[in-house]
Design a protein around this motif. Structure first.
Motif, short mmCIF file in Angstrom:
data_model
loop_
_atom_site.label_atom_id
_atom_site.label_comp_id
_atom_site.label_asym_id
_atom_site.label_seq_id
_atom_site.Cartn_x
_atom_site.Cartn_y
_atom_site.Cartn_z
N MET A 1 26.23 74.76 -44.13
CA MET A 1 26.10 74.23 -42.79
C MET A 1 27.32 73.39 -42.43
SD MET A 1 22.67 72.39 -41.35
CE MET A 1 23.11 70.80 -40.69
N ALA A 2 27.77 73.56 -41.20
CA ALA A 2 28.97 72.83 -40.78
C ALA A 2 28.69 71.34 -40.76
CB ALA A 2 29.41 73.30 -39.41
N GLU A 3 29.69 70.58 -41.13
CA GLU A 3 29.59 69.13 -41.10
C GLU A 3 29.38 68.68 -39.65
OE1 GLU A 3 32.52 65.42 -42.26
OE2 GLU A 3 33.10 67.46 -42.76
N GLU A 4 28.44 67.77 -39.45
CA GLU A 4 28.18 67.34 -38.07
C GLU A 4 29.32 66.47 -37.57
OE1 GLU A 4 24.70 65.38 -35.36
OE2 GLU A 4 24.20 66.15 -37.32
N ARG A 5 29.77 66.75 -36.36
CA ARG A 5 30.89 66.05 -35.78
C ARG A 5 30.44 64.69 -35.22
NH1 ARG A 5 35.75 67.93 -33.79
NH2 ARG A 5 35.20 70.05 -34.35
N ARG A 6 31.18 63.65 -35.57
CA ARG A 6 30.89 62.34 -35.00
C ARG A 6 31.25 62.36 -33.52
NH1 ARG A 6 33.92 57.21 -34.61
NH2 ARG A 6 35.78 58.21 -35.42
N LYS A 7 30.32 61.98 -32.68
CA LYS A 7 30.61 62.01 -31.25
C LYS A 7 31.52 60.85 -30.87
CE LYS A 7 28.78 62.78 -26.74
NZ LYS A 7 27.80 63.53 -25.98
N LYS A 8 32.58 61.15 -30.19
CA LYS A 8 33.56 60.13 -29.83
C LYS A 8 33.68 59.98 -28.32
CE LYS A 8 36.34 61.50 -33.86
NZ LYS A 8 37.57 62.21 -34.29
N THR A 9 34.09 58.80 -27.90
CA THR A 9 34.39 58.54 -26.49
C THR A 9 35.90 58.39 -26.35
OG1 THR A 9 32.26 57.48 -26.10
CG2 THR A 9 34.05 56.90 -24.60
N VAL A 10 36.43 58.98 -25.28
CA VAL A 10 37.88 59.01 -25.08
C VAL A 10 38.25 58.19 -23.85
CG1 VAL A 10 39.89 60.50 -24.71
CG2 VAL A 10 37.94 61.35 -26.07
N LEU A 11 39.28 57.36 -23.98
CA LEU A 11 39.82 56.61 -22.84
C LEU A 11 41.30 56.95 -22.67
CD1 LEU A 11 39.67 54.41 -20.62
CD2 LEU A 11 40.20 52.73 -22.40
N VAL A 12 41.65 57.48 -21.50
CA VAL A 12 43.05 57.78 -21.19
C VAL A 12 43.58 56.65 -20.32
CG1 VAL A 12 44.64 59.51 -20.29
CG2 VAL A 12 42.38 60.23 -21.13
N VAL A 13 44.62 55.98 -20.80
CA VAL A 13 45.19 54.85 -20.06
C VAL A 13 46.58 55.25 -19.58
CG1 VAL A 13 45.72 52.39 -20.11
CG2 VAL A 13 43.98 53.32 -21.67
N VAL A 14 46.77 55.27 -18.27
CA VAL A 14 48.05 55.73 -17.73
C VAL A 14 48.53 54.80 -16.63
CG1 VAL A 14 47.85 58.19 -18.30
CG2 VAL A 14 46.76 57.32 -16.22
N ALA A 15 49.79 55.01 -16.23
CA ALA A 15 50.36 54.20 -15.16
C ALA A 15 50.09 54.82 -13.80
CB ALA A 15 51.86 54.04 -15.38
N HIS A 16 50.16 56.15 -13.72
CA HIS A 16 50.15 56.83 -12.42
C HIS A 16 49.09 57.93 -12.37
CE1 HIS A 16 54.37 55.47 -13.25
NE2 HIS A 16 53.99 54.70 -12.24
N ALA A 17 48.75 58.31 -11.14
CA ALA A 17 47.63 59.22 -10.93
C ALA A 17 47.79 60.57 -11.62
CB ALA A 17 47.41 59.42 -9.43
#
Ligand SMILES: [Zn+2]
Length: 273
Positions: A1-17
């Motif tokens: 059985m595949a190893e269960e993936r840890r659910k992650k939250t992603v934050l993209v921090v940028v200067a411009h749109a």
């Protein structure tokens, strides 16, 4: 059985749109579609200097709407605009910028931060350099309760960063975006005023070089996006070729913390390795 993936939250921090769409939208699309990770975008400036045609106030409104449209295309949880004046992020006290980003990391409980690489060379934009360094510092100390104890959200530790750059250095993580290239292009082209800006900048460059390019000078309204699309597809194909992929985005992947180093383990792994 595949190893269960840890659910992650992603934050993209940028200067411009449009920073995220140019540099990382394919990888963001994969985080959302392939892994079901929630992704938040935090844009620090008001984008009020990104045009040769529109006024500052016009740009603020148009670029915010375009950023939200691109966010809907990609499936972002939220696009938040902080509204610092475009082109002057380097005039914001570094501690203030760091605190804002740290508050956002804590609020969304970001496991992965994505931003401009604070150590990549040859970055000419002061906003990119400022947001890059502030993001690194915010991520490094967000877990420490003695930094900004006034924040509403409790301390939280991001575990990894995906740094992107115009001139990448030590960026050995190539993410295969072949299957989501159309989505990246659609999100990028949602930034219509920035597509016009990109072509207007190319026209000025051609004039500075004394090169006559009537094709660029006389581009019809609405054709700017097609030109930028050609460019970004070629760029992602060139990046991909370095790793034997059809289309790719490239990052310097960084682990925060020291657990893996101390124990000799490999708990922090990029999802795309
Ligand atoms: Zn930018």
């Amino acid at each position: 059985m595949a190893e269960e993936r840890r659910k992650k939250t992603v934050l993209v921090v940028v200067a411009h749109a449009d920073d995220m769409e140019f540099m990382a939208a394919g990888t963001v699309a994969r985080f959302i579609r392939d892994f079901g990770y929630p992704v938040y975008e935090y844009i620090l400036t008001d984008n009020s200097r990104g045009s040769y045609r529109l006024s500052g106030p016009e740009l603020v409104a148009v670029s915010a709407e375009e950023a939200r449209a691109a966010g809907r295309i990609l499936g972002l949880e939220e696009v938040r605009l902080e509204g610092y004046r475009d082109g002057e992020l380097d005039r914001v006290p570094p501690g203030e910028l760091r605190g804002k980003i740290m508050a956002m990391i804590r609020e969304v409980r970001a496991d992965i931060v994505m931003s401009w690489d604070p150590f990549a060379p040859y970055e000419d934009h002061p906003d990119h350099r400022a947001v890059a360094m502030a993001t690194l510092e915010a991520a490094a100390f967000a877990s420490n309760p003695l930094f900004h104890p006034e924040h509403a959200a409790p301390p939280h530790m991001p575990t990894e960063a995906y740094w992107f750059a115009k001139s990448p250095m030590n960026a050995r993580l190539f993410v295969d975006i072949s299957a989501v290239m159309d989505l990246k292009v659609a999100a990028l082209l949602a930034h219509d005023c920035q597509m016009v800006l990109t072509v207007d900048a190319l026209v000025r460059e051609a004039r500075a070089l004394g090169v006559d390019l009537p094709m660029l000078e006389n581009l019809e309204e609405g054709a700017h996006g097609a030109l930028v699309e050609m460019g970004i597809r070629q760029h992602c194909a060139r990046v991909g070729a370095e790793a034997g992929l059809e289309c790719a985005e490239q990052f310097r992947h960084e682990k925060f913390g020291m657990l893996d180093m101390v124990l000799g383990t490999d708990f922090v792994r990029p999802d795309f390795a």
